[in-house]
Write an enzyme that holds these catalytic residues in place. Sequence first.
Site, PDB file in Angstrom:
ATOM      1  N   THR A   1       0.861  -1.190   0.000  1.00  0.00           N
ATOM      2  CA  THR A   1       0.000   0.000   0.000  1.00  0.00           C
ATOM      3  C   THR A   1       0.895   1.237   0.000  1.00  0.00           C
ATOM      4  OG1 THR A   1      -1.802  -1.063   1.159  1.00  0.00           O
ATOM      5  CG2 THR A   1      -1.606   1.304   1.489  1.00  0.00           C
TER       6      THR A   1
ATOM      7  N   ARG B   1     -14.625  -6.594  -0.466  1.00  0.00           N
ATOM      8  CA  ARG B   1     -14.000  -6.231   0.813  1.00  0.00           C
ATOM      9  C   ARG B   1     -13.385  -4.836   0.722  1.00  0.00           C
ATOM     10  NH1 ARG B   1      -8.488  -4.747   2.354  1.00  0.00           N
ATOM     11  NH2 ARG B   1      -8.197  -5.294   4.539  1.00  0.00           N
ATOM     12  N   VAL B   2     -13.597  -4.039   1.743  1.00  0.00           N
ATOM     13  CA  VAL B   2     -12.970  -2.717   1.794  1.00  0.00           C
ATOM     14  C   VAL B   2     -12.089  -2.660   3.031  1.00  0.00           C
ATOM     15  CG1 VAL B   2     -13.387  -0.242   2.025  1.00  0.00           C
ATOM     16  CG2 VAL B   2     -14.891  -1.614   0.577  1.00  0.00           C
ATOM     17  N   GLY B   3     -10.862  -2.165   2.855  1.00  0.00           N
ATOM     18  CA  GLY B   3      -9.922  -2.084   3.982  1.00  0.00           C
ATOM     19  C   GLY B   3      -9.939  -0.721   4.647  1.00  0.00           C
ATOM     20  N   ASP B   4      -8.873  -0.425   5.348  1.00  0.00           N
ATOM     21  CA  ASP B   4      -8.786   0.832   6.110  1.00  0.00           C
ATOM     22  C   ASP B   4      -8.363   2.026   5.253  1.00  0.00           C
ATOM     23  OD1 ASP B   4      -6.249  -0.500   5.797  1.00  0.00           O
ATOM     24  OD2 ASP B   4      -5.393   1.034   7.103  1.00  0.00           O
TER      25      ASP B   4
ATOM     26  N   GLY C   1      -5.714  -4.192   7.383  1.00  0.00           N
ATOM     27  CA  GLY C   1      -6.713  -3.126   7.434  1.00  0.00           C
ATOM     28  C   GLY C   1      -7.832  -3.292   8.439  1.00  0.00           C
TER      29      GLY C   1
ATOM     30  N   THR D   1      -0.625   1.642   6.876  1.00  0.00           N
ATOM     31  CA  THR D   1      -0.525   0.444   6.044  1.00  0.00           C
ATOM     32  C   THR D   1      -0.442  -0.770   6.948  1.00  0.00           C
ATOM     33  OG1 THR D   1       0.794  -0.778   4.445  1.00  0.00           O
ATOM     34  CG2 THR D   1       1.993   0.767   5.844  1.00  0.00           C
ATOM     35  N   GLY D   2      -1.088  -1.856   6.530  1.00  0.00           N
ATOM     36  CA  GLY D   2      -1.063  -3.066   7.351  1.00  0.00           C
ATOM     37  C   GLY D   2      -2.371  -3.812   7.226  1.00  0.00           C
TER      38      GLY D   2
HETATM   39  N1  ASP Z   1      -4.148  -1.593   4.696  1.00  0.00           N
HETATM   40  C1  ASP Z   1      -4.393  -2.205   3.432  1.00  0.00           C
HETATM   41  C2  ASP Z   1      -5.720  -2.916   3.469  1.00  0.00           C
HETATM   42  O1  ASP Z   1      -6.011  -3.557   4.458  1.00  0.00           O
HETATM   43  C3  ASP Z   1      -3.343  -3.178   3.007  1.00  0.00           C
HETATM   44  C4  ASP Z   1      -1.911  -2.784   3.257  1.00  0.00           C
HETATM   45  O2  ASP Z   1      -1.647  -1.725   3.779  1.00  0.00           O
HETATM   46  O3  ASP Z   1      -1.023  -3.551   2.885  1.00  0.00           O
HETATM   47  O4  ASP Z   1      -6.435  -2.876   2.511  1.00  0.00           O
END
Ligand code: ASP
Length: 330
Positions: free
Chosen positions: A196, A224-227, A250, A247-248
């Site tokens: 990300t 699916r929707v992340g953060d 989500g 990032t991580g």
């Molecule tokens: N945070 C992002 C998500 O969960 C993925 C990522 O940061 O690698 O969609």
Amino acid sequence: MSLSKRFVLFSFFLLIALTQIVFPQSTKFGIVIHGGAGTILKSNMSPEREAEYTAKLNEVLEAGYKILNNGGTALDAVNAAINIMEDSPLFNAGKGAVLTEKGVAELDASIMDGKNLMAGAVAGVRHIKNPINLARLVMEKSPHVMMVGEGAEEFGKENNIEMVDNSYFITKERWESYQKMLKREEERKKAEKHGTVGAVALDKNGNLAAGTSTGGMMMKKFGRVGDSPIIGAGTYANNNTCAVSATGYGEYFIRLGVAKDISALMEYKNYSLKDAANEVIMNKLDKLGGDGGIIAIDKNGNVAMPFNTDGMYRGQYLSGEEPVVKIYKE
Ligand code: ASP
């Protein structure tokens, strides 16, 4: 000293004092970026690959810094920095995004202006070349904060945003890792998560901005929707506190409202940026079982980049300092 000499001297100092009031010394400014956090180990990285990432991150820092140095806005610097990473196949955003379980790219992005708390976000778009640009359009040209899927794309089309076929996003590398994961349940569980991209900036006028763009998580469910597109989770900016991009994993960042939580600790509890960022990432996120990191800059140009993973592609370029790029844990 003669009276006239004294007068000249007095006038001289008065002029300097007035100049300081009318044109206050330019405050600190700068940009901080990330290209994702995760299992990024030196032992798994070839020197060529490492050099590629380092060069690209430096290019991004230079581009963002140039805008700020020329008096441009934090918002423009963040936008331009993210565009370069979206266009690069090295990162999980725009071209090179990871794929859903159905083998398509579904992209999320958001952007926020710390000056007026205006924000824009898009989720689940499949044909927008640079999702961060569409997020900005939502912020600037619609009365809304967040738009998803087809509706978001239709709005983009109306505003002449650049559209591409979904295959544009899918690099050979991502397709191969998708095919492998389809076959191997084990690898599926360890699905590659990093890549990300995000940027935060402080401009010469003391304005803060933050933005994040992503393909999400490999093998995510369709829809699916992340953060990353959630204001307050993956992105937040407020001139009174700080600008944050995350990032991580989500789901954990959404449950903790990570980006806004960092800002709130500063606003309500007078935490320094560093203490607030460490509390949320190294303590709260870690305890909940989530992994990842954030980049942040505050109104005074202090920077924090905590992460609880093996590595995070990251860099900073602040006025009066040299650009710095890092990948692994210190
Ligand atoms: N945070 C992002 C998500 O969960 C993925 C990522 O940061 O690698 O969609």
